[in-house]
Design a protein around this motif. Structure first.
Motif, short mmCIF file in Angstrom:
data_model
loop_
_atom_site.label_atom_id
_atom_site.label_comp_id
_atom_site.label_asym_id
_atom_site.label_seq_id
_atom_site.Cartn_x
_atom_site.Cartn_y
_atom_site.Cartn_z
N GLY A 1 -0.13 -6.68 -9.02
CA GLY A 1 1.09 -6.56 -9.69
C GLY A 1 2.25 -5.73 -8.58
N PRO A 2 3.47 -5.97 -9.07
CA PRO A 2 4.55 -5.28 -8.17
C PRO A 2 4.14 -3.69 -7.97
CG PRO A 2 5.59 -6.75 -9.66
CD PRO A 2 4.09 -6.59 -10.18
N GLU A 3 3.78 -2.71 -9.24
CA GLU A 3 3.57 -1.56 -9.34
C GLU A 3 2.55 -1.12 -8.36
OE1 GLU A 3 0.94 -3.34 -12.42
OE2 GLU A 3 2.81 -3.47 -11.69
N ASN A 4 1.52 -2.10 -7.90
CA ASN A 4 0.50 -1.58 -7.15
C ASN A 4 0.72 -1.94 -5.69
OD1 ASN A 4 -1.23 -0.95 -9.11
ND2 ASN A 4 -1.73 -3.06 -9.73
N TYR A 5 2.07 -2.53 -5.45
CA TYR A 5 2.12 -3.00 -4.08
C TYR A 5 2.02 -1.94 -2.70
CZ TYR A 5 4.73 -4.69 0.31
OH TYR A 5 4.86 -4.75 1.71
N ALA A 6 2.67 -0.91 -3.03
CA ALA A 6 2.51 0.44 -1.98
C ALA A 6 1.54 0.80 -1.82
CB ALA A 6 3.31 1.37 -2.75
N PRO A 7 0.51 0.90 -2.76
CA PRO A 7 -0.95 1.49 -2.50
C PRO A 7 -1.73 0.24 -1.69
CG PRO A 7 -0.58 1.42 -4.97
CD PRO A 7 0.55 1.45 -4.08
N TRP A 8 -1.39 -0.89 -2.20
CA TRP A 8 -2.02 -2.05 -1.54
C TRP A 8 -1.91 -2.32 -0.06
CZ3 TRP A 8 0.07 -6.44 0.79
CH2 TRP A 8 -0.65 -7.27 1.03
N SER A 9 -0.35 -2.07 0.08
CA SER A 9 0.18 -2.36 1.30
C SER A 9 -0.40 -1.48 2.31
CB SER A 9 1.59 -2.10 1.40
OG SER A 9 2.12 -2.24 2.65
N ARG A 10 -0.40 -0.12 1.82
CA ARG A 10 -0.93 0.89 2.63
C ARG A 10 -2.50 0.61 2.96
NH1 ARG A 10 -0.37 4.10 6.75
NH2 ARG A 10 -1.34 6.15 6.75
N SER A 11 -3.26 0.33 2.05
CA SER A 11 -4.74 0.35 2.37
C SER A 11 -4.89 -0.97 3.31
CB SER A 11 -5.44 0.17 0.88
OG SER A 11 -5.09 -0.86 0.21
N MET A 12 -4.22 -2.15 2.82
CA MET A 12 -4.29 -3.22 3.83
C MET A 12 -3.84 -2.88 5.26
SD MET A 12 -5.37 -6.28 4.08
CE MET A 12 -5.50 -6.94 2.50
N GLN A 13 -3.20 -2.34 5.48
CA GLN A 13 -2.55 -1.91 6.78
C GLN A 13 -3.68 -0.99 7.56
OE1 GLN A 13 1.36 -0.15 7.03
NE2 GLN A 13 0.92 0.87 9.04
N ILE A 14 -4.15 -0.15 6.73
CA ILE A 14 -5.17 0.86 7.24
C ILE A 14 -6.51 0.17 7.83
CG2 ILE A 14 -6.98 2.83 6.76
CD1 ILE A 14 -4.58 4.07 5.01
N ALA A 15 -6.80 -0.70 6.88
CA ALA A 15 -8.07 -1.73 7.16
C ALA A 15 -7.66 -2.55 8.37
CB ALA A 15 -8.11 -2.71 5.84
N LEU A 16 -6.57 -3.31 8.50
CA LEU A 16 -6.08 -4.05 9.51
C LEU A 16 -6.02 -3.28 10.86
CD1 LEU A 16 -3.77 -6.46 8.04
CD2 LEU A 16 -5.94 -6.84 8.79
N ASN A 17 -5.53 -2.10 10.90
CA ASN A 17 -5.29 -1.12 12.17
C ASN A 17 -6.83 -0.90 12.41
OD1 ASN A 17 -2.95 -0.58 13.14
ND2 ASN A 17 -2.48 0.58 11.37
N ALA A 18 -7.80 -0.33 11.70
CA ALA A 18 -9.01 -0.19 11.77
C ALA A 18 -9.88 -1.22 12.69
CB ALA A 18 -9.99 0.46 10.61
N ARG A 19 -9.40 -2.33 12.41
CA ARG A 19 -10.06 -3.72 13.10
C ARG A 19 -9.14 -4.08 14.16
NH1 ARG A 19 -11.12 -3.79 7.59
NH2 ARG A 19 -13.20 -4.38 7.18
N ASN A 20 -8.04 -3.21 14.54
CA ASN A 20 -7.03 -3.68 15.63
C ASN A 20 -6.61 -5.00 15.34
OD1 ASN A 20 -7.70 -1.43 17.45
ND2 ASN A 20 -9.44 -2.16 18.00
N LYS A 21 -6.30 -5.40 14.09
CA LYS A 21 -5.83 -6.63 13.81
C LYS A 21 -4.03 -6.43 13.32
CE LYS A 21 -9.55 -8.82 13.87
NZ LYS A 21 -10.52 -8.10 14.85
N PHE A 22 -3.65 -5.27 13.05
CA PHE A 22 -2.38 -5.34 12.65
C PHE A 22 -1.12 -5.65 13.42
CE2 PHE A 22 1.13 -2.80 10.40
CZ PHE A 22 0.97 -3.54 9.27
N VAL A 23 -1.35 -5.69 14.67
CA VAL A 23 -0.79 -6.10 15.78
C VAL A 23 -0.30 -7.63 15.66
CG1 VAL A 23 -1.23 -4.42 17.58
CG2 VAL A 23 -2.71 -6.56 17.35
N VAL A 24 -1.07 -8.07 15.01
CA VAL A 24 -0.77 -9.67 14.79
C VAL A 24 0.49 -9.67 13.71
CG1 VAL A 24 -1.47 -12.03 13.96
CG2 VAL A 24 -2.68 -10.79 15.65
N VAL A 25 0.21 -8.92 12.74
CA VAL A 25 1.12 -8.74 11.59
C VAL A 25 2.41 -8.10 11.99
CG1 VAL A 25 1.69 -7.68 9.41
CG2 VAL A 25 -0.76 -8.42 9.95
N THR A 26 2.44 -7.31 12.89
CA THR A 26 3.69 -6.72 13.18
C THR A 26 4.37 -7.47 14.47
OG1 THR A 26 2.74 -5.39 15.04
CG2 THR A 26 2.88 -4.41 12.54
#
Length: 203
Positions: A1-26
């Motif tokens: 839900g909307p109230e969970n967006y910030a923690p979800w976004s942060r954890s997803m960003q960390i997971a993608l960064n750890a796999r060197n994949k966040f560069v595609v998102v940015t």
């Protein structure tokens, strides 16, 4: 839900960064031309990220994103959709930080709950990186503010140790203060603890 967006976004960003994949998102690793030897690799990573994102959100949310073909677009669509709730959540988190008290819980439970609110606030309202001379002072003031918030919310049974901590010069770090209170709590429940009086230095 909307109230969970910030923690979800942060954890997803960390997971993608750890796999060197966040560069595609940015967009730091943009889509290559279709005849580029890197195109197939980019397409696989892009599709993988879209799948991860859609599998991690509720079905009613993912259904509206099934036809988006860019991981970057999916990410920013979710950001746009839920960023409007940030103001309300920031208010809730700030209120929780300023009203949280230890009550009948252990200092460990109280401290980690308070730290959780601080961590969430840092995600919702990230600090501005500064290289000027005032940066050190700003960080020190922030640490002092957190220390005082922690001490203010302690149960009255911690009045003595709180007073000892406030008399220390210089003031201890937040981690040190938490350790002192935890030791004192154990001592009052029959466990051995370090004597803190020797660590109090009057100004």
């Amino acid at each position: 839900g909307p109230e969970n967006y910030a923690p979800w976004s942060r954890s997803m960003q960390i997971a993608l960064n750890a796999r060197n994949k966040f560069v595609v998102v940015t967009g730091a690793f943009p889509q290559p031309e279709t005849d580029s030897p890197l195109f197939a690799q980019w397409e696989r990573v892009n599709d993988m990220i879209i799948t991860w994102i859609l599998n991690s959100v509720a079905e009613d949310i993912s259904d509206g994103l099934n036809f988006v073909t860019s991981a970057k677009e999916v990410w920013y669509e979710l950001q746009e959709r839920f960023s409007g709730v940030n103001g309300h959540r920031i208010y809730q988190v700030m209120r929780s930080i300023h009203t949280l008290e230890q009550g009948n819980t252990s200092v460990e439970v109280y401290f980690h709950k308070l730290k959780g609110y601080w961590d969430e606030y840092a995600v919702l309202e990230p600090s501005v990186n500064c290289v000027c001379g005032a940066h050190k002072t700003t960080v020190e003031r922030e640490q002092k503010r957190k220390l005082l918030q922690f001490l203010m919310g302690l149960h009255d049974s911690n009045t003595t140790i709180r007073g000892q901590i406030l008399m220390m010069n210089p003031l201890p770090t937040l981690s040190q203060a938490y350790s002192y209170v935890k030791q004192d709590e154990k001592a009052r429940h029959g466990f051995p603890a370090a004597i803190l009086n020797s660590q109090v230095h009057l100004a």
